[in-house]
Design a protein around this motif. Structure first.
Motif, PDB file in Angstrom:
ATOM      1  N   LEU A  68     -53.687  43.706 -90.389  1.00 52.75           N
ATOM      2  CA  LEU A  68     -53.833  42.633 -91.371  1.00 52.75           C
ATOM      3  C   LEU A  68     -54.797  41.545 -90.921  1.00 52.75           C
ATOM      4  CD1 LEU A  68     -50.145  42.268 -92.598  1.00 52.75           C
ATOM      5  CD2 LEU A  68     -52.039  43.511 -93.669  1.00 52.75           C
ATOM      6  N   VAL A  69     -55.177  41.545 -89.652  1.00 51.28           N
ATOM      7  CA  VAL A  69     -56.156  40.571 -89.160  1.00 51.28           C
ATOM      8  C   VAL A  69     -57.506  40.932 -89.774  1.00 51.28           C
ATOM      9  CG1 VAL A  69     -57.353  39.651 -87.136  1.00 51.28           C
ATOM     10  CG2 VAL A  69     -54.909  40.201 -87.001  1.00 51.28           C
ATOM     11  N   ARG A  70     -58.070  40.004 -90.538  1.00 54.75           N
ATOM     12  CA  ARG A  70     -59.348  40.262 -91.212  1.00 54.75           C
ATOM     13  C   ARG A  70     -60.546  39.989 -90.312  1.00 54.75           C
ATOM     14  NH1 ARG A  70     -59.198  41.471 -96.770  1.00 54.75           N
ATOM     15  NH2 ARG A  70     -57.018  41.847 -97.217  1.00 54.75           N
ATOM     16  N   ASP A  71     -60.392  39.038 -89.391  1.00 54.76           N
ATOM     17  CA  ASP A  71     -61.467  38.707 -88.471  1.00 54.76           C
ATOM     18  C   ASP A  71     -60.891  37.819 -87.377  1.00 54.76           C
ATOM     19  OD1 ASP A  71     -64.040  38.627 -87.390  1.00 54.76           O
ATOM     20  OD2 ASP A  71     -64.975  38.206 -89.322  1.00 54.76           O
ATOM     21  N   THR A  72     -61.644  37.686 -86.292  1.00 51.05           N
ATOM     22  CA  THR A  72     -61.229  36.883 -85.139  1.00 51.05           C
ATOM     23  C   THR A  72     -62.432  36.086 -84.650  1.00 51.05           C
ATOM     24  OG1 THR A  72     -59.537  38.475 -84.497  1.00 51.05           O
ATOM     25  CG2 THR A  72     -60.331  37.024 -82.772  1.00 51.05           C
ATOM     26  N   TRP A  73     -62.171  34.840 -84.260  1.00 47.95           N
ATOM     27  CA  TRP A  73     -63.261  33.965 -83.799  1.00 47.95           C
ATOM     28  C   TRP A  73     -62.803  33.150 -82.605  1.00 47.95           C
ATOM     29  CZ3 TRP A  73     -60.895  33.889 -88.518  1.00 47.95           C
ATOM     30  CH2 TRP A  73     -61.562  34.528 -89.555  1.00 47.95           C
ATOM     31  N   ASP A  74     -63.744  32.833 -81.741  1.00 47.44           N
ATOM     32  CA  ASP A  74     -63.434  31.924 -80.648  1.00 47.44           C
ATOM     33  C   ASP A  74     -63.897  30.505 -80.967  1.00 47.44           C
ATOM     34  OD1 ASP A  74     -66.130  32.477 -80.435  1.00 47.44           O
ATOM     35  OD2 ASP A  74     -66.086  32.959 -78.313  1.00 47.44           O
ATOM     36  N   GLN A  75     -64.642  30.339 -82.039  1.00 47.80           N
ATOM     37  CA  GLN A  75     -65.130  29.025 -82.454  1.00 47.80           C
ATOM     38  C   GLN A  75     -64.509  28.628 -83.797  1.00 47.80           C
ATOM     39  OE1 GLN A  75     -67.231  27.159 -80.484  1.00 47.80           O
ATOM     40  NE2 GLN A  75     -66.876  28.830 -79.023  1.00 47.80           N
ATOM     41  N   ARG A 164     -64.188  44.803 -87.673  1.00 49.95           N
ATOM     42  CA  ARG A 164     -64.150  43.365 -87.948  1.00 49.95           C
ATOM     43  C   ARG A 164     -63.936  42.637 -86.633  1.00 49.95           C
ATOM     44  NH1 ARG A 164     -59.777  44.489 -92.403  1.00 49.95           N
ATOM     45  NH2 ARG A 164     -58.633  44.677 -90.497  1.00 49.95           N
ATOM     46  N   HIS A 165     -64.810  41.718 -86.302  1.00 47.15           N
ATOM     47  CA  HIS A 165     -64.630  40.946 -85.073  1.00 47.15           C
ATOM     48  C   HIS A 165     -65.681  39.862 -84.971  1.00 47.15           C
ATOM     49  CE1 HIS A 165     -63.167  40.247 -81.029  1.00 47.15           C
ATOM     50  NE2 HIS A 165     -64.377  40.322 -80.588  1.00 47.15           N
ATOM     51  N   SER A 166     -65.243  38.682 -84.735  1.00 44.54           N
ATOM     52  CA  SER A 166     -66.095  37.536 -84.429  1.00 44.54           C
ATOM     53  C   SER A 166     -67.365  37.445 -85.271  1.00 44.54           C
ATOM     54  CB  SER A 166     -66.489  37.550 -82.948  1.00 44.54           C
ATOM     55  OG  SER A 166     -65.347  37.392 -82.170  1.00 44.54           O
ATOM     56  N   SER A 167     -67.183  37.185 -86.552  1.00 44.20           N
ATOM     57  CA  SER A 167     -68.356  36.983 -87.381  1.00 44.20           C
ATOM     58  C   SER A 167     -69.075  35.714 -86.956  1.00 44.20           C
ATOM     59  CB  SER A 167     -67.956  36.893 -88.858  1.00 44.20           C
ATOM     60  OG  SER A 167     -67.104  35.794 -89.077  1.00 44.20           O
ATOM     61  N   ARG A 168     -70.383  35.713 -87.060  1.00 46.35           N
ATOM     62  CA  ARG A 168     -71.184  34.574 -86.634  1.00 46.35           C
ATOM     63  C   ARG A 168     -71.986  34.055 -87.831  1.00 46.35           C
ATOM     64  NH1 ARG A 168     -68.508  33.960 -82.181  1.00 46.35           N
ATOM     65  NH2 ARG A 168     -68.740  35.603 -80.666  1.00 46.35           N
ATOM     66  N   SER A 169     -71.529  32.968 -88.421  1.00 45.72           N
ATOM     67  CA  SER A 169     -72.269  32.354 -89.513  1.00 45.72           C
ATOM     68  C   SER A 169     -71.990  30.866 -89.526  1.00 45.72           C
ATOM     69  CB  SER A 169     -71.895  32.996 -90.842  1.00 45.72           C
ATOM     70  OG  SER A 169     -70.508  32.990 -91.010  1.00 45.72           O
ATOM     71  N   LYS A 170     -72.686  30.134 -90.357  1.00 40.07           N
ATOM     72  CA  LYS A 170     -72.578  28.679 -90.382  1.00 40.07           C
ATOM     73  C   LYS A 170     -71.774  28.219 -91.578  1.00 40.07           C
ATOM     74  CE  LYS A 170     -76.640  27.758 -87.764  1.00 40.07           C
ATOM     75  NZ  LYS A 170     -76.244  27.883 -86.475  1.00 40.07           N
ATOM     76  N   VAL A 171     -71.059  27.071 -91.399  1.00 42.66           N
ATOM     77  CA  VAL A 171     -70.288  26.461 -92.486  1.00 42.66           C
ATOM     78  C   VAL A 171     -71.252  25.844 -93.475  1.00 42.66           C
ATOM     79  CG1 VAL A 171     -68.635  24.700 -93.096  1.00 42.66           C
ATOM     80  CG2 VAL A 171     -68.301  26.000 -91.046  1.00 42.66           C
TER      81      VAL A 171
END
Length: 171
Positions: A68-75, A164-171
């Motif tokens: 169920l985890v859709r993505d994971t981020w460290d930031q 799916r893992h640590s997507s990198r994009s800007k707010v």
């Protein structure tokens, strides 16, 4: 510390089944209880951890299946970007006009970013047309501030299902 994203969209009636959205009481019914009470406790205890329904307490997403985890981020900024993308995708279907506009979305995501930066969890939900419900959550992990004893379902350095893992994009 890292963050996991969760998303659930489904029928309002299913979302309203609170018995499957709350963790079972830590103590089972006492011996001698009615058999139907004992059976219901067992059913709810087994279903809570496997049901894809959003838990009433956001931190309990951590005990749900790893799938169920859709993505994971460290930031936190990356987590907020994902939250923004999910809300923007569903905004045209919001039952209420509030939240459909850029200003409301920006305010909501900025508030979520502040909460994540302080180590908290974020959970937002909107009723959608038909009637359906959207629940989007970002849960802080390793440890979770409100439930530090809950295990992490997917450490940051492990690959999640479907790549799916640590997507990198800007707010």
């Amino acid at each position: 510390m890292h963050h996991h994203g969760y998303l659930w969209v489904g029928p309002k009636e299913r979302f309203d089944d609170e018995a499957l959205r709350r963790p079972p009481h830590p103590e089972p019914p006492p011996a001698g209880s009615k058999p139907e009470l004992i059976q219901r406790y067992r059913e709810v205890a087994a279903a809570f951890v496997t049901a894809d329904l959003p838990p009433l307490e956001t931190a309990y997403w951590l005990v749900k299946p790893r799938s169920l985890v859709r993505d994971t981020w460290d930031q936190t900024r990356e987590a907020a970007t994902w939250l923004r993308a999910q809300l923007a995708e569903y905004a045209p279907r919001f039952a209420s006009s509030w939240g459909r506009g850029t200003t409301e979305l920006t305010t909501l995501v900025d508030s979520a970013l502040d909460r994540l930066n302080s180590g908290g969890d974020v959970s937002v939900g909107f009723y959608l047309e038909r009637p359906a419900y959207l629940s989007v959550a970002v849960v802080t992990c390793s440890p979770n501030r409100s439930k530090p004893d809950l295990p992490c379902p997917a450490p940051l350095n492990e690959q999640l299902p479907l790549g799916r893992h640590s997507s990198r994009s800007k707010v």
